[in-house]
Design a protein around this motif. Structure first.
Motif, PDB file in Angstrom:
ATOM      1  N   ARG A  63       0.831  -1.211   0.000  1.00  0.00           N
ATOM      2  CA  ARG A  63       0.000   0.000   0.000  1.00  0.00           C
ATOM      3  C   ARG A  63       0.859   1.252   0.000  1.00  0.00           C
ATOM      4  N   GLY A 123       2.498   1.740  -3.359  1.00  0.00           N
ATOM      5  CA  GLY A 123       1.523   2.269  -4.305  1.00  0.00           C
ATOM      6  C   GLY A 123       1.321   3.761  -4.140  1.00  0.00           C
ATOM      7  N   ARG A 148       4.222   5.493  -5.801  1.00  0.00           N
ATOM      8  CA  ARG A 148       4.009   5.534  -7.247  1.00  0.00           C
ATOM      9  C   ARG A 148       3.053   6.664  -7.631  1.00  0.00           C
ATOM     10  N   ALA A 165       4.256  -4.307  -7.025  1.00  0.00           N
ATOM     11  CA  ALA A 165       4.270  -2.915  -6.563  1.00  0.00           C
ATOM     12  C   ALA A 165       5.612  -2.266  -6.866  1.00  0.00           C
ATOM     13  N   ASP A 171       5.611  -1.446 -10.573  1.00  0.00           N
ATOM     14  CA  ASP A 171       4.808  -0.249 -10.840  1.00  0.00           C
ATOM     15  C   ASP A 171       5.581   1.018 -10.477  1.00  0.00           C
TER      16      ASP A 171
END
Length: 247
Positions: free
Chosen positions: A76, A79, A82, A165, A168
């Motif tokens: 989390r 993310g 990102r 993740a 990403d």
């Protein structure tokens, strides 16, 4: 009936909480600008440092969570990093509105400074690779190779999500580097040298740098190991011919 507050705008609770008097004083007065477009440059660059500060803060949280074995929390937080980098990239659009000649006036104010000196990006560049080390630690602790994690066994789903993740985040960072390169080329040309003496082709090479080569390389290994022949239901000759395929 609502009574309007008589508190001066600069001394409102909102202004005090956000320290807007300090924040808005960080840009030069209009009279002190080398070019009117310098305000665009200052706001974009200063806000970039704020996004990078936020990215570094959440990277630290991701590292702490992963180090304690809390992979969902690490996923989390990664993310969120990102997302911060995506915002950082999108705001570079503002620099497209600066003309090349206006930028020639602006860049004289930088002396020999450059984006390589960004404290925010230096921090992100230091922290981000450490997530790769934690992925390796988790793989070793689980006694599994990364290829197996990617084969779909539900036992390894948390590790799979963590690895994805990281991918990403890597994509977001590469897109930011690439977008930054396009901005620089648009402002000073494709063959120029930056104010710190860095040729543009150096930026071009850095645009493809990856923080997490392992999660990219595993895709090549999986492709090499995958079956190369059709393994689905048997095809009927008539249907193959109808579809234009030869048996």
């Amino acid at each position: 009936m609502h009574t309007p507050s008589k508190t001066p705008a600069g001394d409102s609770a909102y202004a005090r909480y956000l320290s807007t008097d300090v924040l808005l004083s960080l840009q030069r007065d209009t009279e002190g600008l080398a070019d009117p477009d310098e305000m665009v440059f200052l706001v974009v660059q200063q806000s970039s440092e704020l996004w990078l500060k936020l990215a570094a803060t959440d990277l630290e949280r991701a590292l702490r969570a992963a180090g304690e074995g809390h992979l969902p929390a690490a996923v989390r937080m990664t993310g969120r990093v990102r997302s911060h980098i995506d915002c950082l990239t999108r705001q570079l659009d503002g620099l497209d509105h600066i003309s090349p000649w206006a930028y020639q006036q602006i860049r004289t104010q930088l002396e020999n400074g450059s984006g390589f000196d960004s404290p925010g990006w230096r921090r992100v560049r230091t922290l981000a690779p450490q997530l790769s080390d934690l992925l390796e630690t988790e793989l070793k602790s689980a006694g599994v190779e990364l290829e197996e994690v990617y084969r779909g066994d539900p036992r390894w789903e948390p590790l799979f999500q963590f690895a994805e993740a990281l991918l990403d985040l890597d994509v977001a960072c590469m897109e930011w580097r690439s977008r930054h390169l396009r901005v620089v080329e648009r402002l000073i040309g494709t063959d120029a040298v930056g104010v710190a003496g860095t040729p543009i082709d150096v930026l071009a090479r850095l645009a493809t740098r990856r923080f997490y080569p392992r999660v990219w390389e595993v895709r090549s290994r999986l492709t090499a190991q995958a079956p190369t022949r059709y393994t689905g239901p048997a095809r009927t000759p008539g249907r193959d011919k109808q579809n234009g395929n030869t048996p």
